[in-house]
Enzyme design. Structure first.
Site, PDB file in Angstrom:
ATOM      1  N   SER A 245       0.824  -1.209   0.000  1.00 37.04           N
ATOM      2  CA  SER A 245       0.000   0.000   0.000  1.00 37.04           C
ATOM      3  C   SER A 245       0.860   1.262   0.000  1.00 37.04           C
ATOM      4  CB  SER A 245      -0.911   0.021   1.234  1.00 37.04           C
ATOM      5  OG  SER A 245      -0.135   0.007   2.417  1.00 37.04           O
TER       6      SER A 245
ATOM      7  N   HIS B 159      -3.606  -3.831  -5.281  1.00 34.98           N
ATOM      8  CA  HIS B 159      -3.805  -3.342  -3.922  1.00 34.98           C
ATOM      9  C   HIS B 159      -5.246  -3.574  -3.497  1.00 34.98           C
ATOM     10  CE1 HIS B 159      -4.036   0.150  -0.859  1.00 34.98           C
ATOM     11  NE2 HIS B 159      -3.628  -0.968  -0.269  1.00 34.98           N
TER      12      HIS B 159
ATOM     13  N   GLU C 131      -6.997  -1.625  -6.562  1.00 36.51           N
ATOM     14  CA  GLU C 131      -6.185  -0.716  -7.371  1.00 36.51           C
ATOM     15  C   GLU C 131      -5.180  -1.566  -8.162  1.00 36.51           C
ATOM     16  OE1 GLU C 131      -6.073   3.373  -4.742  1.00 36.51           O
ATOM     17  OE2 GLU C 131      -4.698   1.760  -4.166  1.00 36.51           O
TER      18      GLU C 131
ATOM     19  N   ASN D  70      -4.815   5.888  -0.873  1.00 39.29           N
ATOM     20  CA  ASN D  70      -3.944   6.351   0.210  1.00 39.29           C
ATOM     21  C   ASN D  70      -3.315   7.711  -0.073  1.00 39.29           C
ATOM     22  OD1 ASN D  70      -4.403   4.278   1.984  1.00 39.29           O
ATOM     23  ND2 ASN D  70      -2.675   3.053   1.318  1.00 39.29           N
TER      24      ASN D  70
END
Length: 314
Positions: free
Chosen positions: A149, A170, A182, A220
């Site tokens: 991540s 991800h 992702e 993120n």
């Protein structure tokens, strides 16, 4: 003549598209490295959607715990999905579990994998060592992917000789519940590999989104600076953490305020991500360290998992 030319172009385009599609890797056999929460979740959803899975970790004890967690998770899914037919629910659980085998020797099992998926500790050196070793044993067509991540996929892929067959996948926690994946394409990732990972994500019942290999990817990269700006607002004394949380829940409809979410995720996890980004770009104001978070982590007050973070839970 123009009509014939158009027909020929259409035919050639159609043939090219079909050829390109045929070249994609159909992922059926998956090796998941790491039996923790994320790895077990990925193994579960892959097995539940018709893939054969080998789950790998260092000890049989860890794997036994992982398998028990998967079984309990599947039973919850079955109870909801097959509420009117408990027998079908039991069959679903049994069939899914039968598609998952375990091993403590990754090198011995990757030879038959179409995809080797890593979900281990967020440490670049450890990931590099893993993939460098497995690169020698995996088949030529095998795709490697990381669930990182915070680390750059490119930095991990560079440990192998298959940078074109390396990408990021991800997933989000809890994997069986969260629909987003992702899919990360590095400058070296081939289109064939990228499309194969997109297709694989869809077969899992997930919604893939594409992103380049930028720090934090999409979620993120937006989420962590938002959380840290809330912390800075609190550190400056502009508002209490309680009022910040209430404002974001009532003002934006978020299910959790930023401090509640930080404690839920783990302050050590957020600090690790932030520290990595700060090291890459020390002048970026979004990536500056937080005194209050650093202090809490140093005191092992990491959030809900330790009973105290920005809030107390005991």
């Amino acid at each position: 003549m123009a009509f014939v030319t158009r027909q020929f172009v259409r035919s050639m385009s159609s043939s090219s598209a079909a050829a390109a599609s045929a070249k994609k890797i159909l992922i059926k056999h998956v090796t998941v490295i790491g039996g923790g929460l994320m790895g077990a979740g990925i193994a579960q959803v892959a097995a539940a959607t018709g893939h054969t899975v080998v789950l790998v970790d260092q000890t049989e004890e860890i794997l036994a715990k992982s398998r028990k967690g998967i079984e309990e998770s599947l039973q919850k899914v079955a109870k909801k999905k097959f509420a009117e037919n408990p027998k079908a629910g039991s069959e679903f659980v049994e069939k899914t579990l039968s598609s998952i085998s375990t091993s403590t020797d990754a090198a011995a099992v990757v030879h038959s994998a179409d995809l080797v998926m890593e979900a281990i500790v967020e440490n670049l050196q450890v990931k590099n060592e893993l993939f460098k070793r497995l690169d020698k044993f995996a088949a030529e067509h095998t795709i490697f992917a990381s669930n990182t991540s915070s680390l750059q996929i490119t930095s991990i892929a560079n440990a192998t000789t298959r940078q074109d067959r390396f990408g990021g996948l991800h997933f989000f926690n809890p994997v069986p519940m969260m629909r987003l994946v992702e899919v990360i394409k590095t400058p070296m990732t081939s289109q064939k590999t990228f499309e194969s990972l997109i297709d694989f994500s869809k077969t899992l019942g997930k919604h893939p989104v594409a992103c380049k290999d930028t720090p934090g990817f999409i979620v993120n990269r937006l989420l962590v600076p938002y959380l840290m700006e809330a912390v800075r607002l609190y550190e400056r004394g502009d508002a209490t953490k309680e009022d910040i949380d209430i404002a974001m829940k009532l003002g934006t409809g978020y299910p959790m305020g930023p401090f509640e979410l930080l404690d839920y995720v783990g302050l050590d996890t957020t600090k690790f991500i932030l520290d990595g980004w700060h090291e890459m770009d020390t002048k970026n104001p979004l990536f500056q360290p937080s005194p209050s978070m650093n202090k809490l982590v140093a005191e092992n007050k990491l959030g809900k998992k330790t009973g105290e973070g920005y809030y107390k839970y005991k």
